[in-house]
Write a protein that holds these residues in place. Structure first.
Motif, PDB file in Angstrom:
ATOM      1  N   ALA A  44       0.842  -1.202   0.000  1.00 58.25           N
ATOM      2  CA  ALA A  44       0.000   0.000   0.000  1.00 58.25           C
ATOM      3  C   ALA A  44       0.878   1.253   0.000  1.00 58.25           C
ATOM      4  CB  ALA A  44      -0.935  -0.004   1.211  1.00 58.25           C
ATOM      5  N   ALA A  45       1.943   1.252   0.803  1.00 55.23           N
ATOM      6  CA  ALA A  45       2.851   2.400   0.840  1.00 55.23           C
ATOM      7  C   ALA A  45       3.590   2.543  -0.487  1.00 55.23           C
ATOM      8  CB  ALA A  45       3.835   2.257   1.996  1.00 55.23           C
ATOM      9  N   GLU A  46       3.967   1.427  -1.091  1.00 52.57           N
ATOM     10  CA  GLU A  46       4.646   1.489  -2.390  1.00 52.57           C
ATOM     11  C   GLU A  46       3.731   2.134  -3.442  1.00 52.57           C
ATOM     12  OE1 GLU A  46       7.408  -2.497  -1.659  1.00 52.57           O
ATOM     13  OE2 GLU A  46       5.585  -2.653  -2.872  1.00 52.57           O
ATOM     14  N   THR A  92      12.676   9.407   3.822  1.00 50.01           N
ATOM     15  CA  THR A  92      12.075  10.728   3.939  1.00 50.01           C
ATOM     16  C   THR A  92      10.580  10.656   4.226  1.00 50.01           C
ATOM     17  OG1 THR A  92      11.702  10.790   1.556  1.00 50.01           O
ATOM     18  CG2 THR A  92      13.744  11.792   2.353  1.00 50.01           C
ATOM     19  N   ILE A  93      10.018   9.441   4.166  1.00 51.42           N
ATOM     20  CA  ILE A  93       8.569   9.268   4.304  1.00 51.42           C
ATOM     21  C   ILE A  93       8.263   8.299   5.446  1.00 51.42           C
ATOM     22  CG2 ILE A  93       6.469   8.445   3.148  1.00 51.42           C
ATOM     23  CD1 ILE A  93       7.895   9.167   0.492  1.00 51.42           C
ATOM     24  N   GLU A  94       7.317   8.683   6.254  1.00 50.21           N
ATOM     25  CA  GLU A  94       6.809   7.827   7.326  1.00 50.21           C
ATOM     26  C   GLU A  94       5.434   7.321   6.886  1.00 50.21           C
ATOM     27  OE1 GLU A  94       5.222   8.252  11.947  1.00 50.21           O
ATOM     28  OE2 GLU A  94       6.289   9.907  11.007  1.00 50.21           O
ATOM     29  N   SER A  95       5.214   6.023   7.013  1.00 53.11           N
ATOM     30  CA  SER A  95       3.915   5.447   6.681  1.00 53.11           C
ATOM     31  C   SER A  95       3.373   4.699   7.881  1.00 53.11           C
ATOM     32  CB  SER A  95       4.035   4.480   5.502  1.00 53.11           C
ATOM     33  OG  SER A  95       4.473   5.155   4.351  1.00 53.11           O
ATOM     34  N   ILE A  96       2.094   4.894   8.152  1.00 53.23           N
ATOM     35  CA  ILE A  96       1.379   4.138   9.181  1.00 53.23           C
ATOM     36  C   ILE A  96       0.185   3.515   8.471  1.00 53.23           C
ATOM     37  CG2 ILE A  96       0.143   4.209  11.364  1.00 53.23           C
ATOM     38  CD1 ILE A  96       1.834   6.675  12.085  1.00 53.23           C
ATOM     39  N   VAL A  97       0.167   2.183   8.454  1.00 51.33           N
ATOM     40  CA  VAL A  97      -0.850   1.459   7.703  1.00 51.33           C
ATOM     41  C   VAL A  97      -1.480   0.413   8.616  1.00 51.33           C
ATOM     42  CG1 VAL A  97      -1.320   0.085   5.630  1.00 51.33           C
ATOM     43  CG2 VAL A  97       0.522   1.795   5.600  1.00 51.33           C
ATOM     44  N   THR A  98      -2.809   0.391   8.660  1.00 49.82           N
ATOM     45  CA  THR A  98      -3.544  -0.610   9.434  1.00 49.82           C
ATOM     46  C   THR A  98      -4.148  -1.612   8.452  1.00 49.82           C
ATOM     47  OG1 THR A  98      -4.009   0.975  11.179  1.00 49.82           O
ATOM     48  CG2 THR A  98      -5.423  -0.981  11.091  1.00 49.82           C
ATOM     49  N   VAL A  99      -3.994  -2.903   8.780  1.00 47.59           N
ATOM     50  CA  VAL A  99      -4.408  -3.971   7.878  1.00 47.59           C
ATOM     51  C   VAL A  99      -5.220  -5.016   8.624  1.00 47.59           C
ATOM     52  CG1 VAL A  99      -3.538  -5.835   6.394  1.00 47.59           C
ATOM     53  CG2 VAL A  99      -2.332  -3.657   6.476  1.00 47.59           C
ATOM     54  N   ILE A 108      -7.311  -2.500   4.160  1.00 47.88           N
ATOM     55  CA  ILE A 108      -6.020  -1.813   4.198  1.00 47.88           C
ATOM     56  C   ILE A 108      -6.340  -0.333   4.291  1.00 47.88           C
ATOM     57  CG2 ILE A 108      -3.856  -1.335   3.012  1.00 47.88           C
ATOM     58  CD1 ILE A 108      -4.355  -3.945   1.397  1.00 47.88           C
ATOM     59  N   ARG A 109      -5.841   0.307   5.342  1.00 49.79           N
ATOM     60  CA  ARG A 109      -6.103   1.733   5.545  1.00 49.79           C
ATOM     61  C   ARG A 109      -4.772   2.448   5.809  1.00 49.79           C
ATOM     62  NH1 ARG A 109      -9.167   1.868  10.316  1.00 49.79           N
ATOM     63  NH2 ARG A 109      -7.260   2.243  11.470  1.00 49.79           N
ATOM     64  N   ILE A 110      -4.469   3.440   5.015  1.00 45.22           N
ATOM     65  CA  ILE A 110      -3.277   4.250   5.247  1.00 45.22           C
ATOM     66  C   ILE A 110      -3.670   5.341   6.224  1.00 45.22           C
ATOM     67  CG2 ILE A 110      -1.560   5.777   4.227  1.00 45.22           C
ATOM     68  CD1 ILE A 110      -1.763   4.124   1.663  1.00 45.22           C
ATOM     69  N   ASP A 111      -3.153   5.253   7.445  1.00 44.53           N
ATOM     70  CA  ASP A 111      -3.473   6.215   8.496  1.00 44.53           C
ATOM     71  C   ASP A 111      -2.630   7.488   8.375  1.00 44.53           C
ATOM     72  OD1 ASP A 111      -5.340   4.398   9.757  1.00 44.53           O
ATOM     73  OD2 ASP A 111      -3.594   3.313  10.518  1.00 44.53           O
ATOM     74  N   TYR A 112      -1.403   7.334   7.893  1.00 47.00           N
ATOM     75  CA  TYR A 112      -0.523   8.485   7.686  1.00 47.00           C
ATOM     76  C   TYR A 112       0.487   8.094   6.629  1.00 47.00           C
ATOM     77  CZ  TYR A 112       2.904  12.185   8.360  1.00 47.00           C
ATOM     78  OH  TYR A 112       3.753  13.243   8.141  1.00 47.00           O
ATOM     79  N   ASN A 113       0.793   9.014   5.733  1.00 47.76           N
ATOM     80  CA  ASN A 113       1.815   8.800   4.715  1.00 47.76           C
ATOM     81  C   ASN A 113       2.344  10.172   4.329  1.00 47.76           C
ATOM     82  OD1 ASN A 113       3.197   6.926   2.872  1.00 47.76           O
ATOM     83  ND2 ASN A 113       2.219   8.160   1.293  1.00 47.76           N
ATOM     84  N   GLY A 114       3.433  10.558   4.977  1.00 47.01           N
ATOM     85  CA  GLY A 114       3.969  11.895   4.729  1.00 47.01           C
ATOM     86  C   GLY A 114       5.373  12.035   5.276  1.00 47.01           C
ATOM     87  N   PRO A 115       5.814  13.268   5.428  1.00 49.32           N
ATOM     88  CA  PRO A 115       7.160  13.504   5.956  1.00 49.32           C
ATOM     89  C   PRO A 115       7.354  12.835   7.320  1.00 49.32           C
ATOM     90  CG  PRO A 115       6.187  15.546   5.156  1.00 49.32           C
ATOM     91  CD  PRO A 115       5.106  14.511   5.141  1.00 49.32           C
ATOM     92  N   ILE A 116       8.562  12.416   7.573  1.00 46.68           N
ATOM     93  CA  ILE A 116       8.877  11.781   8.860  1.00 46.68           C
ATOM     94  C   ILE A 116       8.642  12.799   9.959  1.00 46.68           C
ATOM     95  CG2 ILE A 116      10.694  10.748  10.267  1.00 46.68           C
ATOM     96  CD1 ILE A 116      11.961   9.763   7.614  1.00 46.68           C
TER      97      ILE A 116
END
Length: 138
Positions: A44-46, A92-99, A108-116
């Motif tokens: 999902a992050a990819e 450079t990217i922080e991802s928080i994903v709940t599955v 699959i839910r991307i809770d956060y996907n942005g700058p660290i």
């Protein structure tokens, strides 16, 4: 017969003895449900970050799933927090994903996907505590 005479083990006993199976895991060392969840989170992050030509997750998202940065939410879902960025570059990217890896009810839910983001600051003591009375130095 010759083998039983040399070893002292009866052929009947040798044929019926089975190894203990209490630690047997047909899927290998890792939990297949957690591995599925980890793979879905990484994929999902990819996708969200432009594909593999633009983005690579940190190494822990590729090794054993049990060593990936996850939280078991206790309801069948897992939340992963991991870093990534351009291939062969610093993250450079922080991802928080709940599955929810249950194939009958996948989510699959991307809770956060942005700058660290920086780590949260340590908790400060309440301001209304009295100052220590013994302040002598050693």
């Amino acid at each position: 017969m010759l083998a039983s005479a040399l070893t002292g083990v009866s052929p009947v006993l040798a044929q019926t003895a089975t190894p203990p199976q209490e630690n047997f895991n047909p899927f290998g060392v890792d939990n297949p449900v957690l591995q599925r969840a980890r793979n879905w989170a990484r994929q999902a992050a990819e996708r969200a970050n432009g594909g593999l030509s633009q983005y690579r997750a940190e190494a822990s998202m590729f090794g054993p799933a049990s060593q990936s940065p996850y939280v078991d939410n206790g309801d069948g879902t897992f939340t992963f927090r991991f870093l990534g960025g351009p291939p062969a570059q610093p993250a450079t990217i922080e991802s928080i994903v709940t599955v929810n890896p249950d194939p009958s009810n996948p989510m699959i839910r991307i809770d956060y996907n942005g700058p660290i983001r920086s780590a949260p600051a340590p908790a400060q003591p309440p301001a209304d505590l009295p100052a220590p009375e013994n302040t002598s130095s050693f």
